[in-house]
Design an enzyme around this catalytic site. Structure first.
Site, short mmCIF file in Angstrom:
data_model
loop_
_atom_site.label_atom_id
_atom_site.label_comp_id
_atom_site.label_asym_id
_atom_site.label_seq_id
_atom_site.Cartn_x
_atom_site.Cartn_y
_atom_site.Cartn_z
N ASP A 171 -33.82 33.74 17.48
CA ASP A 171 -33.83 32.36 17.99
C ASP A 171 -32.47 32.08 18.63
O ASP A 171 -31.61 32.97 18.70
CB ASP A 171 -34.17 31.36 16.88
CG ASP A 171 -35.02 30.20 17.41
OD1 ASP A 171 -34.54 29.51 18.33
OD2 ASP A 171 -36.14 30.02 16.93
N HIS A 242 -35.79 29.80 23.33
CA HIS A 242 -35.20 30.14 22.03
C HIS A 242 -34.46 31.48 22.06
O HIS A 242 -34.58 32.30 21.15
CB HIS A 242 -36.29 30.15 20.95
CG HIS A 242 -36.76 28.78 20.56
ND1 HIS A 242 -35.98 27.90 19.85
CD2 HIS A 242 -37.93 28.13 20.83
CE1 HIS A 242 -36.66 26.75 19.67
NE2 HIS A 242 -37.83 26.87 20.26
N GLU A 309 -41.58 25.97 23.32
CA GLU A 309 -40.41 25.15 23.67
C GLU A 309 -39.47 25.85 24.66
O GLU A 309 -38.30 26.05 24.38
CB GLU A 309 -39.65 24.77 22.38
CG GLU A 309 -40.51 23.95 21.44
CD GLU A 309 -39.81 23.60 20.13
OE1 GLU A 309 -40.02 22.48 19.64
OE2 GLU A 309 -39.09 24.44 19.57
#
Ligand code: ACM
Length: 535
Positions: A171, A242, A309
């Protein structure tokens, strides 16, 4: 007997019992050696008994009955001993988990208590799981969990008959797996100099480095340990968002025509990060290299590529990304992400694997072989299942275990929705919008444990338990519709299950609320929009 998750059928055969003693052996039929090994190691340690190979009859007898489904089992205790028949090795192993529960909470310790005896009630149990995918995701990127903690979690999953460990390895805040050809991913990408303490709105910092990673041998050990417990490890490398830790290690992976990517640190705070991968051939080749090493380490059919995202702002500003959109004849940046994910769908399919991604991979068109982890609610999963794709249901409104488990001021670092033990017990993975045929695409369900505000194992335990125990029953047992579920009976069984968790050393949230040292007064979480703080 207070079993969790509840089995399909239990018949009591009188008040007698069978006692485990120095005469008790284990007879392992063909294909059951792994469960025999596990029983000897686990029950051997706690009982102090040798549990040697058994003779012609008596003792614990393990066998395969191919007429049963692979994960189904039948467990019988008579005054002569115990038989466990499973449809395959996995079923025998789940039967052995039930046997441990029948021995009482102290069977979850690792060494004998003085004077303890081990009695089993005379029962016959028939059992089988509702879903084939019964998972937990653990985020080891935001806060690293050392290897022994991961092995411990695999034991906790096995004790709850959960069979998928979704391993969120990368991440913005850290890269946690050694990749031999790209050493900087861990040299530079596996640690950050400081960390936001609390969620984004918090003004507190943990002003010391945080980091850690698993070597490839650590990963092999984790995968083998899981395999011996009939748990599949599904690795996740999150792309194209990420990814700031990877960009910190290799700045050419970022959008260099938009920002100076060499100035990006491993991220030290939380949220959705604008610094995403550049959609270049170099990036594709780089990650093919990562996935090549990953496939060597993880035999699981499914490989998770994230896909969640990924803000499109940098791609909108990037001449290079815009040229790529034009060259590929795409309509927009969503289709560019879809192109990126499709590349790895094809690449994984060619190698006999299956891609799974978060539900954002629907935007811009779903890759043909993709399975969807439906996290922003049921919607993505419903759309995917109706289009003939497989789905794992893990809606954040229900089974994100980082979210607070009670209202009020006492919950440590409260995140998002209030989701109580009862809420999780009443979670239904298959939404009513699906027909019976479409519902077959719901492979199962998983609970997700994100660790932005879970800085150590005790915090992970607190958020995960007891709710994962309720979740295991949702995933395994044939429960009625949510409103008709007998939560009072589950709570009653939990009084015994808490003693099992105590014996295992799990620092769960007690039913009465956090103990003084489990609170984090003054550390801001992420309350629901518009709600007063900490409510
Ligand atoms: C996610 O929670 N971003 C998958």
């Amino acid at each position: 007997m207070d079993l969790i998750p509840a089995p399909r059928r239990v018949t009591r055969n009188g008040d007698g019992s069978y006692v485990f003693d120095s005469g008790t052996g284990i007879a392992a039929g063909e294909g059951t050696a792994d469960t025999a090994r596990w029983l000897r190691a686990t029950l051997g340690a706690v009982t102090g008994l040798a549990l040697p190979p058994a003779g012609e009859d008596g003792g614990v007898r393990l066998s395969i009955d191919p007429d049963l489904a692979a994960e189904a089992y039948r467990l019988r205790v008579t005054d002569a001993g115990v038989t466990i028949e499973g449809g395959a090795a996995a079923g025998v192993f789940w039967g052995a988990q039930t046997l441990r529960q029948l021995l009482g909470p102290d069977a979850y310790r690792r060494a004998p208590l003085p004077g303890r005896t081990w009695q089993l009630p005379l029962v016959e149990i028939e059992d089988a799981p509702r879903f084939g995918w019964r998972g937990m995701m653990l985020d080891v990127a935001r806060h690293f969990m050392p290897k022994d903690g991961v092995l411990r979690y695999l034991d906790l999953l096995a004790a709850h008959k959960l069979n998928v460990f979704h391993f969120h390895l990368t991440d913005d805040q850290g890269w946690r797996i050694e990749i031999k050809r790209y050493p900087k991913l861990t040299e530079a990408g596996s640690w950050r100099t400081r960390t936001k303490f609390g969620h984004r709105a918090s003004e507190l910092w943990e002003d010391r480095p945080h980091g850690g990673f698993y070597t490839q041998d650590d990963i092999r050990e984790i995968v083998a340990y899981a395999h011996a417990r009939h748990i599949a490890v599904v690795p996740e490398i999150d792309v194209p968002g990420h990814s700031q830790a990877a960009i910190h290690a290799y700045p050419e992976l970022g959008n260099r025509d938009v920002i100076d990517t060499s100035a990006l640190p491993v991220w030290d705070t939380w949220g959705v990060n604008p610094n995403v991968l550049a959609p270049t051939d170099h990036t594709l080749r780089f990650y093919e290299g990562v996935f090549e090493e990953l496939l060597e380490l993880f035999p699981s059919t499914f490989v998770h590529v994230g896909g969640d995202e990924c803000p499109k702002d940098q791609w909108k500003q990037s001449p290079l990304a815009q040229a790529r959109i034009k060259e590929l004849g795409l309509n927009d940046e969503d289709e560019l992400q879809s192109w990126f994910i499709r590349h790895f769908d094809t690449w994984l399919s060619e190698r006999g694997r299956r891609l799974v991604g978060w539900d954002e991979i629907l935007e811009g068109g779903l890759a043909p072989g993709a399975t969807v982890s439906s996290w922003r609610g049921y919607g993505g999963g419903i759309t995917a299942a109706k289009a003939g794709h497989d789905v794992v249901m893990c809606p954040e409104q229900q089974v994100y275990l980082d979210h607070r488990q009670a209202a009020g001021e006492d919950e440590p670092v409260p995140i998002g929705f209030v989701r109580t033990l009862e809420d999780v017990y009443r979670f239904e993975p298959v939404p009513p919008q699906l027909t019976e045929d479409e519902a077959r695409h719901v492979l199962g369900t998983q609970a997700n444990v994100w660790t932005e505000v879970l800085e150590n194992q005790q915090r992970v335990d607190y958020q995960t338990f007891p709710r994962l125990s309720a979740f295991s029953e949702v995933a395994w047992s044939e429960l009625p519709a949510p409103a008709a579920r007998d939560y009072a009976d589950f709570e009653r069984r939990m009084t015994v299950h808490y003693r099992r968790l105590d014996a295992l050393g799990v620092t769960y949230r007690p039913p009465g609320g956090p103990l003084p040292w489990q609170k984090r007064p003054g550390v801001l979480g992420r309350p629901i929009e518009g709600a007063p703080p900490n409510v």
